[in-house]
Design a protein around this motif. Sequence first.
Motif, short mmCIF file in Angstrom:
data_model
loop_
_atom_site.label_atom_id
_atom_site.label_comp_id
_atom_site.label_asym_id
_atom_site.label_seq_id
_atom_site.Cartn_x
_atom_site.Cartn_y
_atom_site.Cartn_z
N VAL A 131 -0.01 -0.66 -6.08
CA VAL A 131 -1.53 -0.96 -5.89
C VAL A 131 -1.89 -2.09 -4.71
O VAL A 131 -2.48 -2.17 -3.91
N LYS A 132 -0.99 -3.05 -4.97
CA LYS A 132 -0.92 -4.08 -3.98
C LYS A 132 -1.00 -3.58 -2.61
O LYS A 132 -1.74 -3.86 -1.71
N GLU A 160 -1.42 -0.59 -1.36
CA GLU A 160 -2.63 0.29 -1.11
C GLU A 160 -3.83 -0.70 -0.55
O GLU A 160 -4.40 -0.42 0.29
N VAL A 161 -3.98 -1.56 -1.54
CA VAL A 161 -5.25 -2.45 -1.15
C VAL A 161 -4.92 -3.34 0.15
O VAL A 161 -5.94 -3.39 0.79
N LEU A 162 -3.77 -3.95 0.14
CA LEU A 162 -3.34 -4.58 1.71
C LEU A 162 -3.73 -3.70 2.71
O LEU A 162 -4.20 -4.17 3.96
N MET A 213 -6.08 -1.20 2.78
CA MET A 213 -7.42 -1.10 3.15
C MET A 213 -7.93 -2.19 3.80
O MET A 213 -9.09 -2.33 4.58
N PHE A 214 -7.28 -3.47 3.57
CA PHE A 214 -7.97 -4.76 4.29
C PHE A 214 -7.51 -4.76 5.68
O PHE A 214 -7.83 -5.48 6.61
N GLU A 219 -16.70 -4.63 -8.69
CA GLU A 219 -16.45 -4.09 -7.04
C GLU A 219 -17.92 -4.37 -6.28
O GLU A 219 -17.42 -4.79 -5.01
N GLY A 274 -18.60 -8.97 -7.42
CA GLY A 274 -17.81 -9.79 -7.66
C GLY A 274 -17.95 -10.58 -9.16
O GLY A 274 -17.70 -11.73 -9.36
#
Lengths: 442, 267
Positions: A264-265, A267-269, A271-272, A423, A426
Amino acid sequence: MISQLLFIVLLVVGFGFFSFNISKIRKNISLGKPLDRSDNKAQRIKTTLLVALGQKKMFQRIVPALLHLFIYVAFLFTSTELIEIIADGISGSHRFFLNKLGWIYVLLISTIEVLSVLAFISTLYFLARRNLLQVPRFKMSEMTGWPKLDGNIILYLEIVLLVCVFTMNGADEALFLQGKSHVAGSGSFGFLISSFTAPYFFNYFDVETLIILERVGWWGHILVVFGFLNYLPYSKHFHIVMAFPNTYFSNLNNKGAFNNLSSVKEEVLKMFDPSFDPYATPTEGEASVPDRFGAKDVEDLTWKSLMDAYTCTECGRCTSACPASQTGKLLSPRKIIMDTRDRLEEVGANKRNNGPDFKDNKSLLGDYISEEEIWACTSCNACVQECPVSIDPLSIIIDLRRYLVMEESKVPSELAGMLTNIENNGAPWQFAQADRNNWVDE
Amino acid sequence: MSNEMNKLRVPTVAEMIANNERPDILFWVGCSGSFDDRAKKISKAIVKILNYCNIKFAILGAEESCTGDPAKRAGNEFAFMMQAIQNIELLKGYEIQKIVTGCPHCFNTLKNEYPELGADFEVVHHTQLINQLIREGRLLLKGGGKFEGKKITFHDPCYLGRANDVYEAPREVLEKLDAELVEMKRSKAKGLCCGAGGAQMFKDAEKGNKEINIERTQDAIEVNADYIATGCPFCNTMMTDGIKHFEKEEKVKVLDIAELISNAADL
Ligand code: HEM
Ligand code: SF4
Ligand code: SF4
């Protein structure tokens, strides 16, 4: 001669079948997902010595802890006697170590005898606790049927075993007093309990009967031991083996720390990362996306969760401390662990019988554990804290939740709102992030 | 004499940096502490203590965002990770070295789950900080004020106690109140959850025969406590509701340790 042959066959079959079962269980445990617990060896050894060998967490409840300790220590000592039984069984000797060890032998057997008396009393109490006294943790719905029978079988076998030991030693002592033992000479062995019981209980029998009794005790003892050995892999009694590796590999971090999913990390990285090209082929070494997030079935759990399942003593300390269970919710952490073991056995058997890719359209979540159960958990760690053999029911519950939420988007509606709020703004509630420091001036 | 007139000094990190200053410690207020009416009072009590001790602290203000604890516990690792990565970036940008939280859930997540994702700061819970300030003599209590001789019982938050093995700091602080500290039948490692953890705060409980907070409040009522001391805004809500359920609001008060201390020190 015949009896030696018979013994050797028994020995080979007994240990052979046991190793066969152990290898099945090893395979089953290795179906789990990887998890690194190879760090911190010194700390791990210390934990094992304290928690498993030293029974540290058992002593949270002093009475069952002491009674269990008697059985446990009696077992550890009796195991040394087993060496002699095997030596005698193979060579046809009688009390192989008696003359070799002298007074040490007498001391050892006397210790075993005393511990066996204590273990006998403990076992009777445990039987009463299971069947007569109304102890709530043994009366819950997951403790009917096989688990109930299993709990009793162990204790009955224990009784048979101890009766055999005393029959063997008592009859032998009576024979030795008359100079009729297989050991040369006559007199008393000097074993603490049987030198006392022999004159009372065994002097009424004639020599032939005594010889038969001694043999019945001897064979009974070793038969129960082999029986036990091969019963272990099917029973909660397997904890006598698994308690040790399971505490060794237990979580050493703060209990509040949940693992981070590296997939998941990644994937999220991505996205950023503005430079990320979603169509590029992944480079070597990059964490690949797993088949699923979280756990739906036993194979999605870590191997440690699967090891936990084989270690559970079904004692229910976790469940009796669980706030959800205490307030009548469906959740019982003990049941979570027992379900995991049952399902793992099923999956393992399927793979052995029908090939490694066989699917039976069943799963741990759904067919064994319901959504209602896992949503009742407050993640309070009481179950983890209580477990005397270092089992972590909470990590299974969270892995199941992760699957439900991330793969099936099945989440109680209020929680869905909470997640959307996090989401969007925050915070778990619908307040604008810009208003976060309004409290200062209110 | 209370200094109600004194305005709270609560700078944001951004303001401090604009003044060429850096905070020694960041006060992580948390979502409850920012938005929940009851918990806001706890945040203020913490600030009063920090102000009184002249601690150079700051908050993130509108830049703060949920740590992701409830998302992670509810099984949504994506939502958690989004929060974590953004928060860590922000905190690293500000070169934050030390954080104090007003909530054990924030404390746990920042302390235990962020480091693996690149965070590198020390995290303490406010009861630990208060304890340290008292020990160092920076926060002087002249007796326990109105709490002297009263019965106080501490409800261990799961995420402070079992989750992080912090049992003594809050108790040491409470001892300074010259009150009678009584333990409930279940306390410390055996403490019973208030029922709010694991994202339960945000949903109704599953079907059962009792609410967990009722079960827990009974423990506190059994020991005849005048005050239930808490260290977590969620526990505070749950215990307050429990006391209301038994209609004992007049007899039993639920206060955070920060409130007890700031009250006793007449801040
Ligand atoms: C190696 C020899 C061991 C033997 C012979 C043994 C024997 C037994 C027996 C007979 C029971 C059943 C008691 C009942 O009916 O409730 C039992 C239960 C149990 N054993 Fe062991 N055990 C051994 C090792 C261990 C170890 C190393 C641990 C780890 C701490 C352990 C933990 C437990 C627990 C937690 C229970 C459930 C007890 C309860 O309900 O209070 N055992 N054991
Ligand atoms: S962590 Fe969940 S399952 Fe374990 S005791 Fe707490 S509520 Fe029960
Ligand atoms: S998980 Fe641990 S505490 Fe729970 S029943 Fe099994 S052995 Fe006992």
